[in-house]
Design an enzyme around this catalytic site. Structure first.
Site, PDB file in Angstrom:
ATOM      1  N   ASP A   1       0.847  -1.190   0.000  1.00  0.00           N
ATOM      2  CA  ASP A   1       0.000   0.000   0.000  1.00  0.00           C
ATOM      3  C   ASP A   1       0.884   1.242   0.000  1.00  0.00           C
ATOM      4  OD1 ASP A   1      -2.010   1.874   0.346  1.00  0.00           O
ATOM      5  OD2 ASP A   1      -2.101   1.581   2.525  1.00  0.00           O
TER       6      ASP A   1
ATOM      7  N   ASN B   1      -0.451   4.573  -0.083  1.00  0.00           N
ATOM      8  CA  ASN B   1      -1.074   5.828   0.361  1.00  0.00           C
ATOM      9  C   ASN B   1      -1.844   5.711   1.674  1.00  0.00           C
ATOM     10  OD1 ASN B   1      -3.148   4.279  -0.509  1.00  0.00           O
ATOM     11  ND2 ASN B   1      -4.056   5.779  -1.880  1.00  0.00           N
TER      12      ASN B   1
ATOM     13  N   ASP C   1      -4.273   3.857   2.741  1.00  0.00           N
ATOM     14  CA  ASP C   1      -5.698   3.502   2.873  1.00  0.00           C
ATOM     15  C   ASP C   1      -5.877   2.016   3.208  1.00  0.00           C
ATOM     16  OD1 ASP C   1      -5.118   2.257   0.509  1.00  0.00           O
ATOM     17  OD2 ASP C   1      -6.699   3.222  -0.667  1.00  0.00           O
TER      18      ASP C   1
ATOM     19  N   ASP D   1      -4.356 -10.308 -15.950  1.00  0.00           N
ATOM     20  CA  ASP D   1      -5.422 -11.286 -15.811  1.00  0.00           C
ATOM     21  C   ASP D   1      -6.533 -10.925 -16.781  1.00  0.00           C
ATOM     22  OD1 ASP D   1      -6.906 -13.385 -14.284  1.00  0.00           O
ATOM     23  OD2 ASP D   1      -5.423 -12.854 -12.750  1.00  0.00           O
TER      24      ASP D   1
ATOM     25  N   ASP E   1      -8.497 -16.371 -16.878  1.00  0.00           N
ATOM     26  CA  ASP E   1      -9.280 -16.920 -15.787  1.00  0.00           C
ATOM     27  C   ASP E   1     -10.264 -17.991 -16.294  1.00  0.00           C
ATOM     28  OD1 ASP E   1      -9.848 -16.469 -12.896  1.00  0.00           O
ATOM     29  OD2 ASP E   1     -11.870 -16.033 -13.620  1.00  0.00           O
TER      30      ASP E   1
ATOM     31  N   GLU F   1      -6.006 -20.607 -16.954  1.00  0.00           N
ATOM     32  CA  GLU F   1      -6.302 -21.310 -15.707  1.00  0.00           C
ATOM     33  C   GLU F   1      -7.209 -22.482 -16.064  1.00  0.00           C
ATOM     34  OE1 GLU F   1      -8.180 -20.500 -11.290  1.00  0.00           O
ATOM     35  OE2 GLU F   1      -9.203 -19.846 -13.095  1.00  0.00           O
TER      36      GLU F   1
ATOM     37  N   HIS G   1      -3.375 -17.172  -5.327  1.00  0.00           N
ATOM     38  CA  HIS G   1      -4.261 -16.401  -4.456  1.00  0.00           C
ATOM     39  C   HIS G   1      -5.528 -17.166  -4.066  1.00  0.00           C
ATOM     40  CE1 HIS G   1      -5.812 -16.128  -8.447  1.00  0.00           C
ATOM     41  NE2 HIS G   1      -6.935 -15.595  -8.000  1.00  0.00           N
ATOM     42  N   ASP G   2      -5.737 -18.353  -4.627  1.00  0.00           N
ATOM     43  CA  ASP G   2      -6.946 -19.139  -4.340  1.00  0.00           C
ATOM     44  C   ASP G   2      -6.700 -20.300  -3.390  1.00  0.00           C
ATOM     45  OD1 ASP G   2      -8.559 -17.666  -6.082  1.00  0.00           O
ATOM     46  OD2 ASP G   2      -8.121 -18.983  -7.785  1.00  0.00           O
TER      47      ASP G   2
END
Ligand code: ISL
Ligand code: CA
Length: 559
Positions: A22, A24, A26, A99, A200, A255, A328-329
């Site tokens: 990150d 900034n 947030d 992606d 994907d 994928e 990430h899955d």
């Protein structure tokens, strides 16, 4: 003759932007954050960055629900940021693939808003709308994320198909206008200079339009026989090749949930002009019981080795493989395939050795290079992933013991891989100055990039070493893969051989010492030169007997 290609030799590093860095405050990782870390990525020896979706999205599925394919999600930055990222990547001699999520859009995409508005809207056919059956959905298909795959729209009295969340309606590729739109947006990105796509759930794009009920016993089989590999998928991929990809030197990886080894070649065989590579899910679905990933079952090392053996046999001579252990899955690789307890370091290095010594293009996922592990939040409130939250809710509705179910969440949740990258031992692991969108894994004080940078023996520096080693030894990319002792329940052993060089790779997948007579491997002590490993030196207990220490990984050159 070996067909050499840059994308076969590439080391790919996958970034999940929300959790990377990150810039900034947030609490959400963003594109400027990635730019700050480009030198770090380069320092690993990476050639290609795969960026998970950064397009405009209402974020039901963290960007896999796209509202506008030609704009950047505000939380991640602007188109200028993206262009700067691309330039920064190229300046460093790397490439960027993005992606491509075109099996479905967001339900907030303009096409769906139109489609939904009336039965005769010109966009109606951009999606699949069907009448219900006996007061319920048109068939029995379940969504990947739990519940039915159909959602009812009271205004037009029809159901639309969504194989993922109901905010991810499936596009109707039967409609040539849909395909044109998709090819057009692909050209938009390629013209910007990106170097390829990760596609994907690409085997899902062609539907069995008679929508037969699934009669499969397991969800994995439903995916394979009902959702994936539809009748026109290869036609579409070839059309895409012809319309978009031909004559561009770009990388494509699909994928591949639902693709079995027998079907793999149909997607990647060289002369078929479809895709260069697919991610197969053999080792990803190994622990799924009949009910899917939250219905855990046991797996063995023999099965794990068999997955790699079969896929290599099927694809190597006419196609190409992609090698990955997580993304990430899925859970963190060290927790899933290694030991995230006392041997975390050793087993993380062993997995690095495996990833970088198999035949195929290597894909690394952010944070694995420092051996990040699964997280176990006590409360479901700390989880963010819709799949996890839905599964929890379903378990509750089914009257399951939710405290016990949390143990499965700890093992399987996609959020295991989505906690912020641990950059340092600063607050929130140096990921953000604000409050992170998902909590940092509490082990960040012990496991972080900064600490590993200065430790020559760290997992991070082992990755660097192993990546360099692969690059210096093309046999690890192109050489034959010759598995050994396939029935051994703790040892993963194989040779790589290209006629020039032979490597013998031994991986002890257990926390116990393992005594290995060289005879079993058809090897001789005097021919072996140790060239890589995660311990200091090999332990010989007799002239022709080797002892592998817990989670030891060793590579010998054989001459
Ligand atoms: O994550 C899985 C199991 O938990 C996989 O079965 C996964 O759902 C499947 O591989 C599809 O994944 C891809 O498409 C999804 C998205 O949520 C995933 O993040 C993406 O990788 C829908 O776009
Ligand atoms: Ca931010």
């Amino acid at each position: 003759m070996i067909d050499k290609q840059w994308w076969k030799e590439a080391i790919v590093y996958q970034i999940y932007p929300r959790s990377f860095k990150d810039s900034n405050g947030d609490g959400i990782g963003d594109i400027p954050g990635i730019i700050q870390k480009l030198d770090y990525i380069k320092s690993l020896g990476v050639d290609v960055i795969w960026l998970c979706p950064v397009y405009d999205s209402p974020n039901d599925d963290n960007g896999y629900d796209i509202r506008d394919y030609r704009n950047i999600h505000k939380e991640f930055g602007t188109m200028t940021d993206l262009e700067n990222l691309l330039e920064g990547v190229h300046q460093r001699g790397m490439k960027l693939i993005m992606d491509l999520v075109v099996n479905h859009t967001s339900d907030e995409h303009e096409w769906f808003l139109q489609s939904k508005s009336s039965l005769d809207n010109p966009y109606r056919d951009f999606y699949f709308w069907k009448e219900g059956r006996n007061g319920g959905p048109p068939n029995n298909w379940k969504s990947f994320f739990g519940g039915d795959s159909w959602d009812y729209d009271p205004d037009t009295n029809q159901y639309y198909l969504h194989l993922f969340s109901k905010k991810q309606p499936d596009l109707n590729w039967e409609n040539p206008k849909v395909r044109e739109e998709i090819y057009d947006l692909m050209r938009f990105w390629l013209d910007k200079g990106i170097d390829g796509f990760r596609m994907d759930v690409i085997p899902l794009i062609s539907k069995r339009t008679e929508f037969p009920d699934s009669d499969a016993d397991t969800f994995t089989d439903t995916i394979h026989r009902f959702y994936a590999n539809g009748p026109r998928v290869h036609e579409y991929l070839r059309e895409m090749q012809h319309e978009v990809l031909a004559n561009r030197d770009v990388m494509t990886v699909g994928e591949g949930p639902g693709i079995t080894p027998d079907l793999g070649l149909l997607y990647v065989e060289k002369d078929r002009n479809e895709l260069q590579m697919i991610f197969h899910f053999g080792h990803m679905y190994m622990d799924n019981g009949p009910g899917g990933k939250y219905d855990l079952c046991d797996w063995t090392l023999q099965e794990f080795k068999q997955v790699f053996k079969i896929w290599d046999e099927k694809l190597h001579h006419r196609g190409w493989l992609s090698i990955f252990l997580g993304n990430h899955d899925f859970p963190r690789i060290v927790s899933r395939f290694g030991d995230d307890g006392p041997y975390r370091k050793e087993s993380a290095k062993l997995l690095a050795t495996l990833l970088l010594s198999l035949r195929g293009t290597t894909y690394l996922y952010q944070g694995d290079e420092i051996g990040m592990s699964n997280v176990a939040f006590d409360s479901i409130d700390d989880y963010r992933d819709l799949e996890t939250l839905n599964a929890y809710e379903e378990a509750g509705a089914a009257g399951k013991d939710l405290r016990q179910f949390m143990n499965i969440v700890h093992i399987q949740s996609r959020d295991n891989a989505r906690t912020p990258v641990q950059w340092s031992d600063d607050p929130h692991s140096g990921f953000t100055d604000g409050t992170p969108w998902i909590r940092v894994n509490p082990n960040f004080k012990a496991i972080n990039v900064a600490a590993q940078e200065t430790d020559p023996d760290s997992v991070l520096n082992y990755y660097r070493k192993m990546i360099r080693f692969r690059k210096e030894n093309p046999v690890l990319v192109y050489g034959d893969y010759l598995p050994l002792l396939k029935d051994h329940d703790r040892l993963y052993a194989y040779r790589r051989n290209d006629g020039d060089k032979t490597f013998l790779i031994l991986l002890n997948f257990s926390s116990r010492n393992l005594i290995l007579p060289l005879d079993d491997l058809g090897a001789r002590h005097k021919d072996l030169y140790r060239v890589m490993g995660n311990y200091d030196k090999a332990v010989w207990i007799e002239e022709e007997k080797l002892e592998l220490l817990p989670w030891e990984a060793v590579i010998f050159e054989e001459k």
